[in-house]
Structures are given as C-alpha cells and as structure tokens.
Design an enzyme around this catalytic site. Sequence first.
Site, PDB file in Angstrom:
ATOM      1  CE  LYS A  97     -12.218  -5.226 -34.543  1.00  0.00           C
ATOM      2  NZ  LYS A  97     -11.919  -4.734 -36.014  1.00  0.00           N
TER       3      LYS A  97
HETATM    4  O1  LIG Z   1      -9.137  -9.961 -36.967  1.00  0.00           O
HETATM    5  C1  LIG Z   1      -9.687  -8.699 -37.287  1.00  0.00           C
HETATM    6  C2  LIG Z   1     -10.794  -7.927 -37.413  1.00  0.00           C
HETATM    7  C3  LIG Z   1     -10.462  -7.391 -38.170  1.00  0.00           C
HETATM    8  N1  LIG Z   1      -8.852  -6.021 -38.558  1.00  0.00           N
HETATM    9  C4  LIG Z   1      -9.044  -4.875 -39.351  1.00  0.00           C
HETATM   10  O2  LIG Z   1      -9.289  -5.242 -40.791  1.00  0.00           O
HETATM   11  C5  LIG Z   1      -8.289  -3.747 -40.993  1.00  0.00           C
HETATM   12  C6  LIG Z   1      -6.895  -4.469 -41.133  1.00  0.00           C
HETATM   13  O3  LIG Z   1      -6.398  -3.563 -42.058  1.00  0.00           O
HETATM   14  P1  LIG Z   1      -4.856  -3.675 -43.133  1.00  0.00           P
HETATM   15  O4  LIG Z   1      -4.541  -2.654 -43.622  1.00  0.00           O
HETATM   16  O5  LIG Z   1      -5.830  -4.335 -43.809  1.00  0.00           O
HETATM   17  O6  LIG Z   1      -3.903  -4.724 -42.347  1.00  0.00           O
HETATM   18  C7  LIG Z   1      -8.404  -2.737 -39.503  1.00  0.00           C
HETATM   19  O7  LIG Z   1      -9.451  -1.841 -39.833  1.00  0.00           O
HETATM   20  C8  LIG Z   1      -8.508  -4.048 -38.468  1.00  0.00           C
HETATM   21  O8  LIG Z   1      -9.319  -2.848 -37.150  1.00  0.00           O
HETATM   22  C9  LIG Z   1      -8.024  -7.438 -38.335  1.00  0.00           C
HETATM   23  O9  LIG Z   1      -7.215  -6.565 -38.616  1.00  0.00           O
HETATM   24  N2  LIG Z   1      -8.904  -8.236 -38.064  1.00  0.00           N
END
Ligand SMILES: O=c1ccn([C@@H]2O[C@H](COP(=O)(O)O)[C@@H](O)[C@H]2O)c(=O)[nH]1
Length: 276
Positions: A97
């Site tokens: 990001k």
């Molecule tokens: O909008 C967003 C953008 C990035 N993320 C990222 O995805 C994963 C989600 O992890 P989970 O364990 O599946 O919840 C994490 O790395 C976030 O930084 C997001 O969740 N939403």
Amino acid sequence: MTETFGTRYVAALAERGQFCVGIDPHASLLHDWGLDDTVAGLEKFALSAVEAVAPYCSVIKPQSAFYERFGSRGVAVLERVIAESRAAGALVLLDVKRGDIGSTSQAYADAYLDPASPLASDAITVSPYLGFGSLQPFVDAARVHRAGLFVLAATSNKEGPEVQEAVTAEGRTVSATMLDHLRELNAGETPLGSYGAVVGATIDGSGLDFAFNGPILAPGYGEQGGTTADIRRIFGASAPYVAASSSRGVLRQGPDAGPMRAAVERANDELRGLGG
Ligand SMILES: O=c1ccn([C@@H]2O[C@H](COP(=O)(O)O)[C@@H](O)[C@H]2O)c(=O)[nH]1
C-alpha cells in the site's frame, strides 16, 4: 519477452483458480503454531505456509507489515517468501500500500517492481490518496517491467467510506473516480490490462462499475465475512477477474500443510463457478 501482468494474471486464474492466499505472520498465529515471536519463528511460519499453499493457488499476497516489524532480518524473510512463492509457480502480489509524492513513488516503484530489486514482485498494492497522478512512476514502472498494480479503490475496512465514498467536484465518488482512471489505463488491452483495483469482498458495491478491463483483488474473503455469494453480487460480470483473498482463514489451519492445502482447494472449488 515476458508477458504483461494482465496476461499472466488471466492465465494463472484459469490454471489455478481465483483464490489468493495472504501470508500474514500475525504474532497470535505464530503463538498458535507453537512458534516464538522472533525472526526464527517468522521464517519458519512464513516459509512453511508458502511451501504448503503456493503450488496450489494462483496468487500469494504477503503483507509487508508483518515482516517489516522485525526490521531488516524480517525483510530478508519477505525476500525469500517472494522468491519461493514465485518458484512454486504463484504470482506474488506484495501488499505494501505505497504512495507518496511522485519523486518518492519512483523510489518505491524501483524497490518493488524493478526485477533487479530483491523485493521485486509481480504486482503491488498502491494507495492513490495523494492523488491518482502521484502514482505515475508506479504506472510507468509497471509498464516497463510488465508488472501489475492494485490501486486501493473501495477497501474492506469499515472506515474506508469516509474517504472513498466522498463525492468529488465532478460529482463522482472517490472510489468510482479511481475505477475511471483504471478504465483509461487498461483501455484496449487484451486479454486484460495490468492495472487493478482493491475492492473489499465486504462492501455494498452498488453504484460502482467494475468493467474497467483490469484485475480485481477482493480482500476480506473469509475471516472478515466476505463470501463467494458476495463476490458474485458485488462484481457481477467482472467476477471472473477477481482474486478473492484470505489470510488468517487459511493460516489458522496450520501448522500442518494438509489442512492449509485443503482450505485452498475448498475455496478454489467454491470460486470455480465465477469463471464464466
Ligand atoms: O481493503 C483491504 C486491503 C487489504 N487488506 C489486507 O488483506 C489482508 C486480510 O487478511 P485476513 O486475515 O484475510 O482478514 C490483510 O493483509 C490486510 O492488510 C484488507 O484486509 N482489506
């Protein structure tokens, strides 16, 4: 010459399915796996997860923050996660990001998209909230290096709408405006452009036009509540271009490789119907 990211992405989803696994070594997961919250624990966790799932999914998405918190030795582990995931045939989408004024964005683009860099990935996430134009160095680097970008458009977190649903002077929401920029960048590209969007599997999605001819990363699948039905509802005809992403939902199945792999296979089976 290397194919464009858009071409590689379409081929990877067709061959390995639409599930993306996030390699996010949370301290609590290291604990659950019986590992110490140290660089050695990080390395064991991340490389075991990659070995278990990378040969079976199209996209691996390491979250840089979980490696950076260990400083340079953590970043060295991230470099291995990237290299080993790619060696296993997965595309690597590094979730960093990044986004800054143009001259600094250039340095970030060199760090993550130039194949000469040890952190070079197939694609990265970028933040457009210094203005979409500030991403130009990333856009140019992605074109030169045949890499991809995923621009934060409508994120999965509940705080996102404060900024992303704000209405611009042109009467469009910020998130719709981001998709408009992507539509322009991807125009005429086949089978798909290389400039993607991040759109949460948790959002309402009404009022957004996802036909921007680019890849879509949908985080929030699984742990945050997003389902395959949500992907179908939100993205409609663009659902075949979605990589639905889950991190904790898969990693919680470890440390044994079998249950993690089974979680990937289940998700890929469930998502298969989206492919058209
Ligand atoms: O909008 C967003 C953008 C990035 N993320 C990222 O995805 C994963 C989600 O992890 P989970 O364990 O599946 O919840 C994490 O790395 C976030 O930084 C997001 O969740 N939403």
